[in-house]
Design a protein around this motif. Structure first.
Motif, PDB file in Angstrom:
ATOM      1  N   PRO A   1       0.709  -1.020   0.076  1.00 55.02           N
ATOM      2  CA  PRO A   1       0.105  -0.038  -0.038  1.00 55.02           C
ATOM      3  C   PRO A   1       0.741   1.259   0.059  1.00 55.02           C
ATOM      4  CG  PRO A   1      -0.957  -1.390   1.489  1.00 55.02           C
ATOM      5  CD  PRO A   1       0.294  -1.883   0.860  1.00 55.02           C
ATOM      6  N   GLN A   2       2.005   1.359   0.741  1.00 56.42           N
ATOM      7  CA  GLN A   2       2.735   2.443   0.546  1.00 56.42           C
ATOM      8  C   GLN A   2       3.373   2.705  -0.632  1.00 56.42           C
ATOM      9  OE1 GLN A   2       3.120   4.220   3.372  1.00 56.42           O
ATOM     10  NE2 GLN A   2       4.146   5.712   1.809  1.00 56.42           N
ATOM     11  N   LEU A   3       4.009   1.499  -1.345  1.00 59.28           N
ATOM     12  CA  LEU A   3       4.527   1.568  -2.643  1.00 59.28           C
ATOM     13  C   LEU A   3       3.297   2.281  -3.649  1.00 59.28           C
ATOM     14  CD1 LEU A   3       6.256  -1.793  -3.237  1.00 59.28           C
ATOM     15  CD2 LEU A   3       7.452   0.523  -3.006  1.00 59.28           C
ATOM     16  N   LEU A   4       2.200   1.613  -3.413  1.00 56.82           N
ATOM     17  CA  LEU A   4       0.856   2.316  -4.048  1.00 56.82           C
ATOM     18  C   LEU A   4       0.854   3.778  -4.244  1.00 56.82           C
ATOM     19  CD1 LEU A   4      -1.563   1.761  -6.029  1.00 56.82           C
ATOM     20  CD2 LEU A   4      -2.848   1.033  -3.891  1.00 56.82           C
ATOM     21  N   LYS A   5       0.855   4.021  -2.867  1.00 61.81           N
ATOM     22  CA  LYS A   5       0.741   5.652  -2.660  1.00 61.81           C
ATOM     23  C   LYS A   5       2.011   6.411  -3.178  1.00 61.81           C
ATOM     24  CE  LYS A   5       1.511   8.498   1.534  1.00 61.81           C
ATOM     25  NZ  LYS A   5       1.892   8.532   2.690  1.00 61.81           N
ATOM     26  N   TRP A   6       3.196   5.934  -3.257  1.00 57.48           N
ATOM     27  CA  TRP A   6       4.383   6.567  -3.780  1.00 57.48           C
ATOM     28  C   TRP A   6       4.172   6.603  -5.345  1.00 57.48           C
ATOM     29  CZ3 TRP A   6       8.063   3.227  -0.621  1.00 57.48           C
ATOM     30  CH2 TRP A   6       8.369   3.702   0.517  1.00 57.48           C
ATOM     31  N   ILE A   7       3.362   5.496  -5.955  1.00 60.14           N
ATOM     32  CA  ILE A   7       3.385   5.399  -7.424  1.00 60.14           C
ATOM     33  C   ILE A   7       2.351   6.703  -7.695  1.00 60.14           C
ATOM     34  CG2 ILE A   7       2.480   4.090  -9.266  1.00 60.14           C
ATOM     35  CD1 ILE A   7       4.099   1.520  -8.131  1.00 60.14           C
ATOM     36  N   GLU A   8       1.190   6.543  -7.087  1.00 60.84           N
ATOM     37  CA  GLU A   8       0.000   7.467  -7.579  1.00 60.84           C
ATOM     38  C   GLU A   8       0.491   8.938  -7.218  1.00 60.84           C
ATOM     39  OE1 GLU A   8      -2.952   5.940  -4.544  1.00 60.84           O
ATOM     40  OE2 GLU A   8      -3.820   4.742  -6.141  1.00 60.84           O
ATOM     41  N   ALA A   9       1.137   9.194  -6.285  1.00 60.16           N
ATOM     42  CA  ALA A   9       1.954  10.522  -6.086  1.00 60.16           C
ATOM     43  C   ALA A   9       2.935  10.976  -7.245  1.00 60.16           C
ATOM     44  CB  ALA A   9       2.634  10.575  -4.836  1.00 60.16           C
ATOM     45  N   PHE A  10       3.639   9.898  -7.291  1.00 57.69           N
ATOM     46  CA  PHE A  10       4.497  10.118  -8.560  1.00 57.69           C
ATOM     47  C   PHE A  10       3.578  10.309  -9.984  1.00 57.69           C
ATOM     48  CE2 PHE A  10       7.083   8.800 -12.282  1.00 57.69           C
ATOM     49  CZ  PHE A  10       8.415   9.510 -12.272  1.00 57.69           C
ATOM     50  N   LEU A  11       2.654   9.525 -10.216  1.00 48.57           N
ATOM     51  CA  LEU A  11       2.005   9.703 -11.297  1.00 48.57           C
ATOM     52  C   LEU A  11       1.325  11.098 -11.653  1.00 48.57           C
ATOM     53  CD1 LEU A  11       0.344   6.229 -11.895  1.00 48.57           C
ATOM     54  CD2 LEU A  11       1.562   7.473 -13.753  1.00 48.57           C
ATOM     55  N   GLN A  12       0.728  11.596 -10.025  1.00 46.50           N
ATOM     56  CA  GLN A  12       0.177  12.878 -10.361  1.00 46.50           C
ATOM     57  C   GLN A  12       1.139  14.056 -10.442  1.00 46.50           C
ATOM     58  OE1 GLN A  12      -3.336  13.507  -9.816  1.00 46.50           O
ATOM     59  NE2 GLN A  12      -2.720  15.686  -9.825  1.00 46.50           N
TER      60      GLN A  12
ATOM     61  N   LEU B   1       2.755   2.280 -17.955  1.00 51.62           N
ATOM     62  CA  LEU B   1       3.442   0.986 -17.406  1.00 51.62           C
ATOM     63  C   LEU B   1       3.316   1.434 -15.927  1.00 51.62           C
ATOM     64  CD1 LEU B   1       5.183  -1.180 -17.737  1.00 51.62           C
ATOM     65  CD2 LEU B   1       7.187   0.322 -17.702  1.00 51.62           C
ATOM     66  N   LEU B   2       3.249   2.615 -15.445  1.00 56.75           N
ATOM     67  CA  LEU B   2       3.250   2.865 -13.862  1.00 56.75           C
ATOM     68  C   LEU B   2       1.779   2.630 -13.627  1.00 56.75           C
ATOM     69  CD1 LEU B   2       5.408   5.901 -13.559  1.00 56.75           C
ATOM     70  CD2 LEU B   2       5.975   3.474 -12.907  1.00 56.75           C
ATOM     71  N   GLU B   3       0.743   3.055 -14.472  1.00 57.22           N
ATOM     72  CA  GLU B   3      -0.570   2.884 -14.040  1.00 57.22           C
ATOM     73  C   GLU B   3      -0.928   1.268 -14.052  1.00 57.22           C
ATOM     74  OE1 GLU B   3      -2.336   4.757 -17.122  1.00 57.22           O
ATOM     75  OE2 GLU B   3      -2.294   6.871 -16.229  1.00 57.22           O
ATOM     76  N   ALA B   4      -0.375   0.232 -14.934  1.00 55.27           N
ATOM     77  CA  ALA B   4      -0.421  -1.028 -14.738  1.00 55.27           C
ATOM     78  C   ALA B   4       0.204  -1.387 -13.643  1.00 55.27           C
ATOM     79  CB  ALA B   4       0.145  -1.582 -16.184  1.00 55.27           C
ATOM     80  N   ASN B   5       1.241  -0.946 -13.156  1.00 55.15           N
ATOM     81  CA  ASN B   5       2.092  -1.285 -11.900  1.00 55.15           C
ATOM     82  C   ASN B   5       1.013  -1.012 -10.541  1.00 55.15           C
ATOM     83  OD1 ASN B   5       3.602  -1.993  -9.785  1.00 55.15           O
ATOM     84  ND2 ASN B   5       5.345  -0.869 -10.657  1.00 55.15           N
ATOM     85  N   ARG B   6       0.292   0.176 -10.824  1.00 58.32           N
ATOM     86  CA  ARG B   6      -0.543   0.668  -9.961  1.00 58.32           C
ATOM     87  C   ARG B   6      -1.712  -0.355  -9.470  1.00 58.32           C
ATOM     88  NH1 ARG B   6      -3.561   5.541 -11.718  1.00 58.32           N
ATOM     89  NH2 ARG B   6      -4.577   3.716 -13.149  1.00 58.32           N
ATOM     90  N   ASP B   7      -2.435  -0.773 -10.701  1.00 54.98           N
ATOM     91  CA  ASP B   7      -3.364  -1.767 -10.877  1.00 54.98           C
ATOM     92  C   ASP B   7      -3.134  -3.261 -10.324  1.00 54.98           C
ATOM     93  OD1 ASP B   7      -4.931   0.252 -11.894  1.00 54.98           O
ATOM     94  OD2 ASP B   7      -4.725  -0.324 -14.027  1.00 54.98           O
TER      95      ASP B   7
ATOM     96  N   GLN C   1       6.058  14.440  -1.662  1.00 49.23           N
ATOM     97  CA  GLN C   1       4.391  14.222  -1.499  1.00 49.23           C
ATOM     98  C   GLN C   1       3.953  15.616  -1.112  1.00 49.23           C
ATOM     99  OE1 GLN C   1       2.397  11.724  -2.328  1.00 49.23           O
ATOM    100  NE2 GLN C   1       0.635  13.365  -1.755  1.00 49.23           N
ATOM    101  N   ARG C   2       4.594  16.185  -0.246  1.00 45.94           N
ATOM    102  CA  ARG C   2       4.001  17.522   0.205  1.00 45.94           C
ATOM    103  C   ARG C   2       4.057  18.620  -0.658  1.00 45.94           C
ATOM    104  NH1 ARG C   2       7.760  16.685   5.011  1.00 45.94           N
ATOM    105  NH2 ARG C   2       6.580  15.713   6.339  1.00 45.94           N
ATOM    106  N   ARG C   3       4.846  18.453  -1.368  1.00 49.75           N
ATOM    107  CA  ARG C   3       4.957  19.411  -2.785  1.00 49.75           C
ATOM    108  C   ARG C   3       3.979  19.140  -3.687  1.00 49.75           C
ATOM    109  NH1 ARG C   3      10.707  18.633  -4.632  1.00 49.75           N
ATOM    110  NH2 ARG C   3      11.441  17.734  -2.756  1.00 49.75           N
ATOM    111  N   VAL C   4       3.534  18.009  -3.787  1.00 52.45           N
ATOM    112  CA  VAL C   4       2.486  17.587  -4.682  1.00 52.45           C
ATOM    113  C   VAL C   4       1.042  17.977  -4.260  1.00 52.45           C
ATOM    114  CG1 VAL C   4       1.348  15.789  -5.632  1.00 52.45           C
ATOM    115  CG2 VAL C   4       3.810  15.583  -5.853  1.00 52.45           C
ATOM    116  N   ASP C   5       0.988  17.860  -2.913  1.00 48.73           N
ATOM    117  CA  ASP C   5      -0.380  17.967  -2.264  1.00 48.73           C
ATOM    118  C   ASP C   5      -0.472  19.762  -2.142  1.00 48.73           C
ATOM    119  OD1 ASP C   5      -0.787  15.511  -1.876  1.00 48.73           O
ATOM    120  OD2 ASP C   5      -0.152  15.491   0.179  1.00 48.73           O
ATOM    121  N   ALA C   6       0.516  20.394  -2.374  1.00 48.02           N
ATOM    122  CA  ALA C   6       0.419  21.920  -1.930  1.00 48.02           C
ATOM    123  C   ALA C   6       0.136  22.483  -3.141  1.00 48.02           C
ATOM    124  CB  ALA C   6       1.788  22.634  -1.739  1.00 48.02           C
TER     125      ALA C   6
END
Length: 167
Positions: A88-99, A112-118, A162-167
């Motif tokens: 779940p932590q890897l999933l969170k990091w991938i989603e943040a990176f994609l965003q 490819l990253l979306e397939a990894n996420r799925d 992640q903080r920079r992405v959320d800001a």
């Protein structure tokens, strides 16, 4: 090198799983992860990135987390740690990176990253369904894994990104 090492840890607990569907399901997920890593390495070569070390050295950031996972008191605890804490932590990091990289130069890597996420979502759901049949988790081990994950996240600087992405 971290995903294959994580899968090797998970695979090491297969023989101690008592339920047949788990003994079959876990290797299926491990194999799927190895295929994903292979696809990611192909993409790295396409981008001109030369993969570095294949094996994790003692100084690699994920090493303490992997050592912690290897010390799981049971296959149930290992399964929970890998699939319900680390992935779940890897999933969170991938989603943040994609965003964060939606419009960046490497948009061809997004599928490819979306397939990894799925794939991670599927694996997490599988483990979530399996976990209640495995008994009570070891709370001390679970806490150690959370600490090791936090240390890895801090060491890699992922919290700040992640903080920079959320800001």
């Amino acid at each position: 090198p971290f995903p294959p090492a994580l899968d090797r840890v998970a695979a090491g607990f297969v023989p101690s799983l008592e339920e047949w569907d788990l003994r079959c399901g876990l290797p299926l997920h491990v194999f799927s992860d190895f295929r994903m890593v292979q696809d990611l390495r192909v993409r790295q070569r396409e981008l001109g990135v030369i993969p570095t070390e294949i094996h994790l050295s003692a100084s690699a950031p994920a090493r303490s987390l992997l050592e912690c996972l290897c010390a799981a008191p049971s296959s149930a605890d290992a399964l929970e740690a890998v699939y319900l804490q680390v992935k779940p932590q890897l999933l969170k990091w991938i989603e943040a990176f994609l965003q964060a990289t939606r419009s960046v130069y490497d948009l061809p890597s997004a599928p490819l990253l979306e397939a990894n996420r799925d794939l991670l979502r599927t694996q997490i759901a599988w483990a979530g369904e399996a976990r209640p049949r495995l008994g009570e988790p070891d709370a001390i081990f679970r806490a150690r894994v959370l600490v090791a994950l936090g240390e890895l996240e801090t060491e890699l600087g992922l919290l700040e990104r992640q903080r920079r992405v959320d800001a």
